[in-house]
Design an enzyme around this catalytic site. Structure first.
Site: not given
Length: 546
Positions: A213, A359, A510
């Protein structure tokens, strides 16, 4: 914890919750054998149909009173009101200040769904039309590669929702794919994943779809760079434009990569990754099965959306499934849910549902940021039957853990070997029956087993299952099945009061990886400021890397 002595529910939260706690105490040790014996019509009364699916939930440890109380909980937690807010485009993803409108991705042409004064469905169908033209060109050989040869190899590069859904759907609907085309999916930043996917491909016949995205996802863009290098090494820089497409909201970044803007298919911030397989993220699936079949899949999604929106709670399949999950998670203390599709082509379905459920529901605070007082997010796992029967079903039958399971099957054969399909479905029905009723020591002995072995051969039963049955595994059914679980997850999140549409928990890893990767390279050893364990692991890696 024995399945016969469930853990207590958490501290009472609402009046309906307290009523369920009291009810649980009366039913916790009741056996399914007794529930069926007391109600000869139970199998008919505890089953409903919707959007092409039959949900048989008779083999659950519930009574009519359980269902009444669960529906009272849903009413108290305003599940229907929250559902209607989602369909209306309200900002229900509150932590990211976004609407949640994946249901608009499958709304029929001409439907009215507005967001901030924009007719969303018009935008959706403009993208679908562009995808259809591109897919048709590839399938008919009119949109060829740099050398003029047909692009018969399609490699989807993405991660999470940008790959799990397309891969699962393409595998599930494989009989509808063009046998002259090959489809590969690359997600892992481990370079072996990319090498394996491309090692037998010809660059002149290969199209890469970069699905991100933001067009910044680290794993995806690392693999996209590897794909670009691989292609340029084989065909030269000028070939990039005809051998890449993108699914992204970041057109400038995709264009800078070298992708023709006409081959960049858009997304919107109201589409979450794990809810995106019916958006442009499904481009690889559309190329594989063709635009008409992709539209049939969207129709299945929409049919379940309509059912979820209009069916009364007592006959609403997603609500029932979601409420049963709450029942086992919060009152029986079950930690996991098994998903067992009796269809080899649905091998990727449990992994797809892992992301969708875990999630969405893996949250520790509510919408107000306050700590939760109950468990959320059951662990989802599973494998296709009958393979799973010869791996972990032993634990399901005779282990000490309670593992509710969904068994998914299809009435029509999925191959020309119809006799084998009868055997497959016989196993599904038998497993549901065996899990529910078991076989006592007395029954084992009566069947001819020596009494000395009876303790080991007996099975307690009372293990709950849902059986989800459809006529056939086709695009419509697949869409309906996915939407069933989407809305089940929504129901659970509404009960627990969580934001089911963010995923902040993945960000810390991350961020740390971005810091550590710079400390792993060649050159002078950096000054490490992690904990002693992480520092030692980094030092060992640096000393031993090739």
């Amino acid at each position: 914890m024995s399945h016969d002595v469930p853990s207590a529910a958490p501290a009472p939260i609402t009046l309906a919750w307290q009523a369920l706690v009291a009810h649980f105490d009366t039913i916790a040790t009741v056996h399914l054998r007794d529930l069926f014996a007391a109600d000869p019509d139970r199998g008919q009364r505890f089953a409903f149909e919707g959007a092409g699916l039959l949900l048989d939930y008779a083999k659950n440890r519930i009574t009519a009173e359980t269902l009444r109380l669960l529906q009272a909980l849903a009413a108290e937690r305003q599940v229907s009101r929250q559902r209607d807010a989602m369909f209306a485009g309200a900002v229900i993803n509150t932590t990211e200040h976004r609407a949640v409108l994946h249901v608009a991705l499958r709304a029929p042409r001409g439907a009215t769904v507005m967001l901030d004064g924009v007719y969303v469905v018009l935008q959706v169908h403009a993208v679908l039309d562009a995808m259809g033209r591109f897919a048709t060109g590839l399938r008919t050989g009119t949109a060829n590669g740099h050398t003029g040869r047909r692009l018969c190899n399609v490699v989807n590069i993405g991660i999470g929702g940008s790959y799990l859904g397309p891969e699962m759907a393409t595998m599930a609907l494989r009989p509808l794919t063009d046998p002259a085309m090959r489809f590969r999916f690359v997600s892992n930043v481990d370079g072996a994943d990319f090498v394996t996917a491309t090692q037998d491909l010809d660059p002149a016949e290969t199209l890469f779809i970069v699905a991100s995205k933001t067009f910044t996802t680290l794993e995806t863009m690392t693999n996209a760079a590897a794909a670009r290098d691989w292609l340029v090494a084989g065909l030269g820089e000028a070939a990039v434009g005809r051998h890449f497409a993108a699914v992204s909201a970041n057109v400038p970044a995709a264009t800078a990569f070298g992708i023709d803007p006409a081959r960049v298919f858009g997304l919107w911030d109201w589409v979450g990754g794990r809810y995106s397989m019916d958006s442009a993220i499904g481009l690889a699936t559309m190329i594989a099965i063709g635009p008409a079949h992709f539209q049939a899949m969207l129709a299945g999604f929409h049919a379940m959306d309509t059912h979820f929106r209009t069916a009364p709670p007592q006959a609403n399949l997603p609500m029932l499934l979601g409420l049963l999950s709450v029942w086992y998670t919060n009152f029986f203390g079950a930690e996991t849910i098994g998903i067992m599709p009796y269809a080899a082509r649905l091998a990727g379905f449990p992994a797809y549902l892992q992301q969708l459920q875990m999630e969405s529901s893996g949250k520790h605070v509510d919408r107000a940021g306050q700590p939760l007082h109950c468990q959320t997010g059951p662990i989802v796992w599973g494998e296709p039957g009958t393979d799973s029967q010869h791996s972990f079903f032993q634990l399901l039958h005779q282990g000490t853990r309670l593992v509710p399971c969904d068994l998914i099957g299809f009435c029509e054969a999925m191959s020309p070997l119809a006799g084998q399909h009868d055997l497959l479905m016989a196993n599904l029905f038998a497993q549901a029956e065996a899990l529910a009723f078991g076989r006592s020591q007395a029954e084992v002995i009566a069947g001819g087993v020596p009494a000395a072995q009876a303790a080991w051969r007996a099975t307690a039963g009372n293990r709950p299952t849902n059986v989800i049955l459809a006529d056939r595994l086709d695009p419509f059914t697949l869409g309906s099945l996915v939407a069933l679980y989407e809305h089940s997850v929504f129901t659970q999140g509404a009960i627990w009061g969580i934001d089911s549409f963010d995923q902040w928990g993945v960000e810390l890893g991350k961020d740390l990886a971005g810091r550590i990767v710079g400390e792993l390279g060649h050159g002078k050893a950096p000054v490490l400021r992690h904990d002693s364990s992480t520092n030692a692991l980094i030092a060992r890696y640096r000393s031993r890397r090739a």
